[in-house]
Design an enzyme around this catalytic site. Structure first.
Site, PDB file in Angstrom:
ATOM      1  N   HIS A   1       0.823  -1.207   0.000  1.00 27.95           N
ATOM      2  CA  HIS A   1       0.000   0.000   0.000  1.00 27.95           C
ATOM      3  C   HIS A   1       0.865   1.269   0.000  1.00 27.95           C
ATOM      4  CE1 HIS A   1      -3.007   2.939   0.206  1.00 27.95           C
ATOM      5  NE2 HIS A   1      -2.370   3.459   1.226  1.00 27.95           N
TER       6      HIS A   1
ATOM      7  N   TYR B   1       2.219   5.491  -2.526  1.00 32.31           N
ATOM      8  CA  TYR B   1       2.595   6.885  -2.233  1.00 32.31           C
ATOM      9  C   TYR B   1       4.055   7.153  -2.581  1.00 32.31           C
ATOM     10  CZ  TYR B   1      -1.957   6.584  -0.317  1.00 32.31           C
ATOM     11  OH  TYR B   1      -3.294   6.352  -0.205  1.00 32.31           O
TER      12      TYR B   1
ATOM     13  N   HIS C   1      -8.539   1.111 -11.723  1.00 28.19           N
ATOM     14  CA  HIS C   1      -8.174   2.102 -10.692  1.00 28.19           C
ATOM     15  C   HIS C   1      -6.691   2.463 -10.792  1.00 28.19           C
ATOM     16  CE1 HIS C   1      -7.355   3.789  -6.706  1.00 28.19           C
ATOM     17  NE2 HIS C   1      -6.634   2.743  -6.370  1.00 28.19           N
ATOM     18  N   PHE C   2      -5.821   1.449 -10.903  1.00 30.33           N
ATOM     19  CA  PHE C   2      -4.413   1.848 -10.767  1.00 30.33           C
ATOM     20  C   PHE C   2      -3.791   2.385 -12.056  1.00 30.33           C
ATOM     21  CE2 PHE C   2      -3.572  -2.928 -10.639  1.00 30.33           C
ATOM     22  CZ  PHE C   2      -2.808  -3.027 -11.789  1.00 30.33           C
ATOM     23  N   HIS C   3      -4.499   2.212 -13.173  1.00 33.98           N
ATOM     24  CA  HIS C   3      -3.955   2.865 -14.376  1.00 33.98           C
ATOM     25  C   HIS C   3      -4.269   4.355 -14.419  1.00 33.98           C
ATOM     26  CE1 HIS C   3      -3.051  -1.203 -15.680  1.00 33.98           C
ATOM     27  NE2 HIS C   3      -2.185  -0.644 -16.492  1.00 33.98           N
TER      28      HIS C   3
ATOM     29  N   ARG D   1      -9.800  -9.935 -13.069  1.00 34.72           N
ATOM     30  CA  ARG D   1      -8.500  -9.373 -13.441  1.00 34.72           C
ATOM     31  C   ARG D   1      -7.499 -10.518 -13.581  1.00 34.72           C
ATOM     32  NH1 ARG D   1      -5.446  -6.749  -8.101  1.00 34.72           N
ATOM     33  NH2 ARG D   1      -3.785  -6.479  -9.623  1.00 34.72           N
ATOM     34  N   ARG D   2      -6.345 -10.255 -14.188  1.00 28.33           N
ATOM     35  CA  ARG D   2      -5.255 -11.220 -14.296  1.00 28.33           C
ATOM     36  C   ARG D   2      -5.729 -12.554 -14.862  1.00 28.33           C
ATOM     37  NH1 ARG D   2      -2.126 -10.440  -8.487  1.00 28.33           N
ATOM     38  NH2 ARG D   2      -0.802  -8.787  -9.263  1.00 28.33           N
TER      39      ARG D   2
HETATM   40 FE1  HAS Z   1      -5.310   2.464  -4.634  1.00 26.57          FE
HETATM   41  C1  HAS Z   1      -5.693  -0.959  -4.985  1.00 26.57           C
HETATM   42  C2  HAS Z   1      -7.469   2.446  -1.985  1.00 26.57           C
HETATM   43  C3  HAS Z   1      -4.731   5.835  -4.125  1.00 26.57           C
HETATM   44  C4  HAS Z   1      -2.536   2.306  -6.690  1.00 26.57           C
HETATM   45  N1  HAS Z   1      -4.319   0.973  -5.656  1.00 26.57           N
HETATM   46  C5  HAS Z   1      -4.658  -0.363  -5.683  1.00 26.57           C
HETATM   47  C6  HAS Z   1      -3.733  -1.073  -6.525  1.00 26.57           C
HETATM   48  C7  HAS Z   1      -2.813  -0.153  -6.974  1.00 26.57           C
HETATM   49  C8  HAS Z   1      -3.204   1.130  -6.429  1.00 26.57           C
HETATM   50  C9  HAS Z   1      -1.599  -0.437  -7.844  1.00 26.57           C
HETATM   51  O1  HAS Z   1      -8.791   0.380  -0.125  1.00 26.57           O
HETATM   52  C10 HAS Z   1      -3.823  -2.560  -6.894  1.00 26.57           C
HETATM   53  C11 HAS Z   1      -2.810  -3.433  -6.266  1.00 26.57           C
HETATM   54  C12 HAS Z   1      -3.002  -4.858  -6.731  1.00 26.57           C
HETATM   55  O2  HAS Z   1      -2.318  -5.257  -7.688  1.00 26.57           O
HETATM   56  O3  HAS Z   1      -3.847  -5.564  -6.168  1.00 26.57           O
HETATM   57  N2  HAS Z   1      -6.027   3.890  -3.340  1.00 26.57           N
HETATM   58  C13 HAS Z   1      -6.906   3.674  -2.351  1.00 26.57           C
HETATM   59  C14 HAS Z   1      -7.189   4.939  -1.656  1.00 26.57           C
HETATM   60  C15 HAS Z   1      -6.409   5.891  -2.277  1.00 26.57           C
HETATM   61  C16 HAS Z   1      -5.679   5.222  -3.311  1.00 26.57           C
HETATM   62  C17 HAS Z   1      -8.128   5.159  -0.506  1.00 26.57           C
HETATM   63  N3  HAS Z   1      -3.936   3.818  -5.304  1.00 26.57           N
HETATM   64  C18 HAS Z   1      -3.867   5.145  -4.962  1.00 26.57           C
HETATM   65  C19 HAS Z   1      -2.733   5.758  -5.599  1.00 26.57           C
HETATM   66  C20 HAS Z   1      -2.108   4.767  -6.325  1.00 26.57           C
HETATM   67  C21 HAS Z   1      -2.879   3.556  -6.122  1.00 26.57           C
HETATM   68  C22 HAS Z   1      -2.337   7.205  -5.432  1.00 26.57           C
HETATM   69  C23 HAS Z   1      -0.877   4.812  -7.158  1.00 26.57           C
HETATM   70  C24 HAS Z   1      -0.117   5.858  -7.365  1.00 26.57           C
HETATM   71  N4  HAS Z   1      -6.399   1.033  -3.697  1.00 26.57           N
HETATM   72  C25 HAS Z   1      -7.180   1.232  -2.617  1.00 26.57           C
HETATM   73  C26 HAS Z   1      -7.733  -0.074  -2.160  1.00 26.57           C
HETATM   74  C27 HAS Z   1      -7.206  -1.046  -3.006  1.00 26.57           C
HETATM   75  C28 HAS Z   1      -6.380  -0.322  -3.958  1.00 26.57           C
HETATM   76  C29 HAS Z   1      -8.643  -0.333  -1.036  1.00 26.57           C
HETATM   77  C30 HAS Z   1      -7.446  -2.583  -2.943  1.00 26.57           C
HETATM   78  C31 HAS Z   1      -8.475  -2.992  -3.899  1.00 26.57           C
HETATM   79  C32 HAS Z   1      -8.610  -4.482  -4.059  1.00 26.57           C
HETATM   80  O4  HAS Z   1      -9.734  -4.987  -3.873  1.00 26.57           O
HETATM   81  O5  HAS Z   1      -7.656  -5.187  -4.394  1.00 26.57           O
HETATM   82  C33 HAS Z   1      -6.343   7.362  -1.871  1.00 26.57           C
HETATM   83  O6  HAS Z   1      -5.015   7.716  -1.566  1.00 26.57           O
HETATM   84  C34 HAS Z   1      -6.864   8.278  -2.932  1.00 26.57           C
HETATM   85  C35 HAS Z   1      -6.945   9.729  -2.492  1.00 26.57           C
HETATM   86  C36 HAS Z   1      -6.973  10.672  -3.684  1.00 26.57           C
HETATM   87  C37 HAS Z   1      -7.857  11.641  -3.893  1.00 26.57           C
HETATM   88  C38 HAS Z   1      -7.784  12.452  -5.168  1.00 26.57           C
HETATM   89  C39 HAS Z   1      -7.328  13.894  -4.949  1.00 26.57           C
HETATM   90  C40 HAS Z   1      -7.150  14.601  -6.265  1.00 26.57           C
HETATM   91  C41 HAS Z   1      -6.058  15.325  -6.622  1.00 26.57           C
HETATM   92  C42 HAS Z   1      -5.985  15.925  -8.005  1.00 26.57           C
HETATM   93  C43 HAS Z   1      -6.267  17.409  -7.952  1.00 26.57           C
HETATM   94  C44 HAS Z   1      -6.648  17.946  -9.261  1.00 26.57           C
HETATM   95  C45 HAS Z   1      -6.588  19.259  -9.559  1.00 26.57           C
HETATM   96  C46 HAS Z   1      -7.059  19.731 -10.865  1.00 26.57           C
HETATM   97  C47 HAS Z   1      -6.076  20.277  -8.617  1.00 26.57           C
HETATM   98  C48 HAS Z   1      -8.941  11.951  -2.920  1.00 26.57           C
HETATM   99  C49 HAS Z   1      -4.918  15.549  -5.700  1.00 26.57           C
HETATM  100  C50 HAS Z   1      -8.268  20.546 -10.586  1.00 26.57           C
HETATM  101  C51 HAS Z   1      -8.949  21.004 -11.786  1.00 26.57           C
HETATM  102  C52 HAS Z   1     -10.245  20.775 -12.067  1.00 26.57           C
HETATM  103  C53 HAS Z   1     -10.930  21.578 -13.114  1.00 26.57           C
HETATM  104  C54 HAS Z   1     -11.043  19.709 -11.376  1.00 26.57           C
HETATM  105 CU    CU Z   2      -3.763   0.423  -0.864  1.00 25.42          CU
END
Ligand code: HAS
Ligand code: CU
Length: 584
Positions: A233, A237, A384-386, A447-448
């Site tokens: 996990h 980050y 999600h992760f792409h 998946r996979r």
């Molecule tokens: Fe995730 C599974 C939960 C973030 C990568 N995640 C994965 C896997 C990967 C991955 C690789 O709770 C699969 C692993 C595998 O092979 O099995 N993930 C989260 C949560 C977050 C999260 C709560 N993940 C990421 C990030 C990754 C990543 C970052 C890679 C870099 N994830 C999970 C969970 C799983 C999971 C479960 C397991 C699922 C399963 O069943 O296997 C949080 O950190 C996300 C918080 C992010 C936000 C977005 C904020 C937006 C921003 C952009 C601002 C945009 C602007 C533009 C300023 C709340 C900062 C504004 C302009 C406009 C006009 C709108």
């Molecule tokens: Cu995670």
């Protein structure tokens, strides 16, 4: 004080600055070369879901879908990202502080990770280790795979002592001042990664290497998986924080504005440090042997890890809005369209952020135990992760390369238009691909899975309802292939391109109300003694409180143990002994 000053101050000279640039360039070239191989394989997976089995045509280079998927995940997920991170997290702080990093350690970091990469490539291409990027036991790969992985992890930790040493030397020069922002963010990232690496590091050294060497006969899969996700996990980050460093530390300047809040940037990194570690087992919501009480606690903790990213969305959104309005943007969205979209580095990063709004929202969905049960192990997860690591991080690194390769080599970007085309194609390709993957996952597509190997009539029957999403997946994959080709023409063409007349400076951003700059080493100031400045205390109490990175690390370590002892204890006291499997 004067002795510290004399002993520890290593200023860049013209020669050392050139060797630092060469080293940084080596990290970029190695990382992007890994991505080139990994990304070339990606569309094969996309075609697999579209029902097209390209693998039989690729023998003997690739034997199976699972071999291709392992190479794709390992090269893109570990090698590409780690090389970029370990380059940026040393080079940017060193330039921000105007000091030279410890080159011996930085070279060792490169050497260990490069040796690890070669071992991994060997063991994956000889088809002995199709264990996928998670290398879950009892799937059993060759010892070279696990040794390669161990070297890569070990090497990736070395930027920590380098950046701590830079920070200490700078603090000796400017007593009483807070660590400059980019250095602060880099240090917090590396401290997080140190604690994160303990999990998979233990799994590799205590379980997998001895097992692959034949010193032990069996392995406990549940302990292995739990230790893997201890790292697996927070690793997300370690992929994201270097991108955040560019967004907070550089992008507002590139967009023509200022960072609206320096303390909020620090708070984000401090919270990511503390919250990332204890939640790893949210990847194990469906695993047996973990108490439901803990699964409930993990769901709550996972929501907390989204908080720093929500802070980021608002404070960076405002920074971009400020830049857009300075550029004449009016109204609700006029500021957004007024951003310098013709600059491929800005376009890449703003599109990366936009995509991450959806990636992050999907993460919050997955954090919920109940909702995760609907989509776990379906194509929803790679969907999600792409759009997180595959776009938010990868496209940010591409955007960084667009200014950094000219900065490092003194050569002109090959083509602004082709660079822009590559990021728009990536954005569109990944959006289409990811939409198809999420949608397919909701319809239960696993998946996979080598679905294209099924007899065609069976594939059609089983996935009839998912035909449209799976077609989108295949189309997205092909668009991504075009994006990759365009990007690598620009990348390679720039390395060999025409010489620039004026050097490209690093676009360090200025924070609102902050100083103009720190001891930034520009081409002109290199080799000159820094002037000792009078202490310039930071006015923010929050920033001051967050300066205690040692304390924050200690809190994180305690929280991690508090989360993992109750999860691991029942597993350790009820060990399972599984024999290795080779299913490919
Ligand atoms: Fe995730 C599974 C939960 C973030 C990568 N995640 C994965 C896997 C990967 C991955 C690789 O709770 C699969 C692993 C595998 O092979 O099995 N993930 C989260 C949560 C977050 C999260 C709560 N993940 C990421 C990030 C990754 C990543 C970052 C890679 C870099 N994830 C999970 C969970 C799983 C999971 C479960 C397991 C699922 C399963 O069943 O296997 C949080 O950190 C996300 C918080 C992010 C936000 C977005 C904020 C937006 C921003 C952009 C601002 C945009 C602007 C533009 C300023 C709340 C900062 C504004 C302009 C406009 C006009 C709108
Ligand atoms: Cu995670």
């Amino acid at each position: 004080m004067s002795t510290i000053f004399e002993r520890s101050l290593v200023l860049p000279t013209v020669e050392t600055a050139a060797s630092e640039r060469r080293m940084m360039l080596s990290f970029l070239v190695w990382g992007f070369s890994a991505l080139m191989i990994g990304a070339a394989i990606g569309p094969l997976q996309a075609l697999n879901y579209g029902g097209i089995n390209a693998y039989p045509y690729l023998r003997p280079l690739l034997e199976t879908y699972y071999q291709g998927l392992t190479i794709h995940g390992v090269l893109n997920g570990y090698i590409f990202t780690f090389f970029i991170a370990c380059g940026l997290l040393v080079y940017l702080p060193a330039r921000e502080l105007g000091l030279s990093p410890n080159m011996t350690l930085w070279r060792l970091c490169f050497g260990l990770m490069a040796a690890g990469t070669l071992l991994l490539l060997y063991s994956m291409f000889d088809n002995s280790s199709s264990v996928l990027w998670t290398f879950y036991p009892p799937l059993k790969g060759s010892v070279f795979f696990y040794l390669g992985m161990t070297l890569v992890v070990l090497g990736s930790l070395l930027p920590l002592p380098i950046v701590l040493d830079l920070r200490a030397r700078w603090k000796a020069l400017r007593p009483g001042e807070l660590t400059p922002l980019v250095t602060y963010m880099s240090t917090a990232t590396m401290l997080m990664w140190l604690l994160a690496a303990v999990g998979a590091g233990t799994e590799l050294v205590a379980q997998l290497v001895p097992w692959a060497l034949g010193l032990t006969n069996t392995v406990d899969p549940m302990i292995g998986r739990t230790l893997f996700w201890w790292t697996g996990h927070p690793i997300v980050y370690f992929w994201l924080m270097p991108a955040y460093i560019s967004w907070y530390g550089l992008l507002s300047k590139q967009a023509g504005g200022k960072l609206v809040s320096d303390p909020m940037a620090r708070l984000t990194f401090a919270l990511l440090l503390v919250f990332s570690l204890p939640v790893g087992s949210h990847h194990q919501y469906v695993d047996p042997g973990i108490s439901p009480i803990w699964k409930g606690i993990l769901a709550a903790l996972t929501l907390s890890v989204a908080l720093p990213s929500l802070i980021t969305a608002f404070s960076l959104g405002l920074s971009l809005e400020y830049a857009g309005r300075l550029r004449g943007g009016r109204g609700w969205i006029g500021w957004f369209t007024a951003l310098p979209w013709r600059d491929p580095s800005v376009a890449a990063q703003v599109l990366a952020m936009l995509t991450f709004v959806f990636g992050g929202a999907g993460g919050i969905v997955l954090g919920s135990w109940q909702l995760d049960n609907i989509v776990h192990n379906t194509t929803w997860i790679p969907g999600h992760f792409h759009i997180t690591v595959g776009t938010a991080s990868a496209m940010t690194f591409m955007g960084v390369a667009f200014w950094m390769v000219p900065h490092l080599t003194g050569r002109k970007l090959l083509s602004r238009r082709l660079a822009l085309a590559s990021v728009w194609l990536w954005f569109v390709g990944m959006s289409v691909f990811s939409l198809g993957m999420h949608w397919g996952g909701l319809l239960g597509v696993p998946r996979r899975a080598w679905v294209s190997q099924l007899p065609h009539s069976t594939y059609e029957r089983v996935y009839a309802s998912a035909q449209l999403p799976l077609t989108l997946v295949a189309i997205g994959g092909i668009i991504l292939w075009l994006a990759t080709i365009a990007f690598y023409i620009v990348f390679a063409g720039t390395l060999l391109g025409r010489r620039l007349t004026a050097p490209v400076q690093i676009p360090f951003a200025q924070a609102f109300g902050g100083k103009e700059s720190y001891a930034i080493a520009t081409a002109e100031s290199i080799g000159r003694e820094p002037t000792r400045v009078a202490p310039h205390p930071h006015r923010s109490p929050l920033a001051k409180a967050l300066e205690h990175l040692g304390l924050l690390t200690l809190i994180t370590a305690v929280a991690t143990l508090a989360a993992y002892i109750p999860i691991l204890w029942p597993l350790i006291t009820n060990m399972t002994a599984a024999h290795g499997w080779k299913v490919w």
